[in-house]
Design a protein around this motif. Sequence first.
Motif, PDB file in Angstrom:
ATOM      1  N   TRP A 199      25.227 -14.261 -50.309  1.00 56.32           N
ATOM      2  CA  TRP A 199      25.973 -15.307 -51.012  1.00 56.32           C
ATOM      3  C   TRP A 199      26.781 -14.785 -52.195  1.00 56.32           C
ATOM      4  CZ3 TRP A 199      21.586 -19.509 -51.376  1.00 56.32           C
ATOM      5  CH2 TRP A 199      21.365 -20.033 -50.099  1.00 56.32           C
ATOM      6  N   ASN A 200      26.371 -13.665 -52.788  1.00 49.73           N
ATOM      7  CA  ASN A 200      26.994 -13.234 -54.038  1.00 49.73           C
ATOM      8  C   ASN A 200      27.619 -11.846 -54.019  1.00 49.73           C
ATOM      9  OD1 ASN A 200      26.231 -15.522 -55.910  1.00 49.73           O
ATOM     10  ND2 ASN A 200      24.264 -15.006 -54.984  1.00 49.73           N
ATOM     11  N   PHE A 201      27.101 -10.941 -53.231  1.00 53.57           N
ATOM     12  CA  PHE A 201      27.632  -9.584 -53.144  1.00 53.57           C
ATOM     13  C   PHE A 201      27.331  -9.051 -51.748  1.00 53.57           C
ATOM     14  CE2 PHE A 201      27.535  -4.941 -54.104  1.00 53.57           C
ATOM     15  CZ  PHE A 201      28.872  -4.838 -54.448  1.00 53.57           C
ATOM     16  N   ASN A 202      28.074  -9.559 -50.786  1.00 59.80           N
ATOM     17  CA  ASN A 202      27.763  -9.323 -49.380  1.00 59.80           C
ATOM     18  C   ASN A 202      27.743  -7.846 -48.986  1.00 59.80           C
ATOM     19  OD1 ASN A 202      27.131 -10.479 -46.777  1.00 59.80           O
ATOM     20  ND2 ASN A 202      29.109  -9.678 -46.138  1.00 59.80           N
ATOM     21  N   ALA A 203      28.484  -7.008 -49.685  1.00 60.40           N
ATOM     22  CA  ALA A 203      28.507  -5.584 -49.340  1.00 60.40           C
ATOM     23  C   ALA A 203      27.134  -4.937 -49.477  1.00 60.40           C
ATOM     24  CB  ALA A 203      29.518  -4.845 -50.221  1.00 60.40           C
ATOM     25  N   LEU A 204      26.238  -5.561 -50.238  1.00 60.01           N
ATOM     26  CA  LEU A 204      24.885  -5.035 -50.422  1.00 60.01           C
ATOM     27  C   LEU A 204      23.949  -5.410 -49.259  1.00 60.01           C
ATOM     28  CD1 LEU A 204      23.265  -3.418 -52.479  1.00 60.01           C
ATOM     29  CD2 LEU A 204      22.774  -5.540 -53.684  1.00 60.01           C
ATOM     30  N   THR A 205      24.332  -6.383 -48.469  1.00 61.48           N
ATOM     31  CA  THR A 205      23.467  -6.908 -47.412  1.00 61.48           C
ATOM     32  C   THR A 205      22.972  -5.844 -46.427  1.00 61.48           C
ATOM     33  OG1 THR A 205      24.502  -9.073 -47.624  1.00 61.48           O
ATOM     34  CG2 THR A 205      23.266  -8.656 -45.599  1.00 61.48           C
ATOM     35  N   PRO A 206      23.826  -4.966 -45.889  1.00 58.83           N
ATOM     36  CA  PRO A 206      23.303  -3.980 -44.937  1.00 58.83           C
ATOM     37  C   PRO A 206      22.214  -3.086 -45.531  1.00 58.83           C
ATOM     38  CG  PRO A 206      25.702  -4.017 -44.863  1.00 58.83           C
ATOM     39  CD  PRO A 206      25.287  -4.865 -46.030  1.00 58.83           C
ATOM     40  N   LEU A 207      22.372  -2.701 -46.792  1.00 64.10           N
ATOM     41  CA  LEU A 207      21.366  -1.858 -47.435  1.00 64.10           C
ATOM     42  C   LEU A 207      20.051  -2.615 -47.616  1.00 64.10           C
ATOM     43  CD1 LEU A 207      20.608   0.816 -48.810  1.00 64.10           C
ATOM     44  CD2 LEU A 207      21.470  -0.166 -50.950  1.00 64.10           C
ATOM     45  N   ILE A 208      20.144  -3.852 -48.064  1.00 61.88           N
ATOM     46  CA  ILE A 208      18.927  -4.654 -48.258  1.00 61.88           C
ATOM     47  C   ILE A 208      18.217  -4.867 -46.927  1.00 61.88           C
ATOM     48  CG2 ILE A 208      18.064  -6.945 -48.902  1.00 61.88           C
ATOM     49  CD1 ILE A 208      20.202  -6.949 -51.119  1.00 61.88           C
TER      50      ILE A 208
END
Length: 192
Positions: free
Chosen positions: A106-115
Amino acid sequence: MTVAELNAALKAGRLAAYAEARGGWPVPLAGAAYWGVLAWLGLRMDPANWSLLAAVMSGAIFPVAVALAAIFGNRFMKVKVPDQGAVFMAMGAMLLFWPTAIAAMWNFNALTPLILAIGMSGHWPVFGWSYGRPLPFLFHVIVRAVVAFGIWQYMPEGRFTVLPAAVAGIYLVTVALLFIDSGAVARRLTQK
């Protein structure tokens, strides 16, 4: 029974379960398929839709693992692991990463794959411990975290393609390791 005797009995039971389940290799094979599909989707859709689909598709990993086990005659679901409760608790603890993943979406989608890459592996050390063979499982989770972070940090253009492809590859290596190692453990146990 002394604590040492109890620990020895638990270790024997864990190793027997590991050998019988062949390390539960259908589960990481399903994980490889999931991450492989995500790598392919990263070439075909925008990151926001990729993240939504990644979240929804994650629910298919376990059913795919059960189907693969049925196809290949692996009995990992029927094997009783000592300390089964710890396995369920580890799964519950792993699921706690989802609020972070959703916040990223919702806020910083570029971080999603790492998470997703790191968060979805939090139960691996406990699974390895429950089978009495922590090293292959620790190998998976440590290499996965380091590689995922490296790609995320130093190859930002590959966050939605290269990162999931690398995780899929790590899963395939892990499948081979588990299959080979569990076979060696099975042979050792039958020679005793």
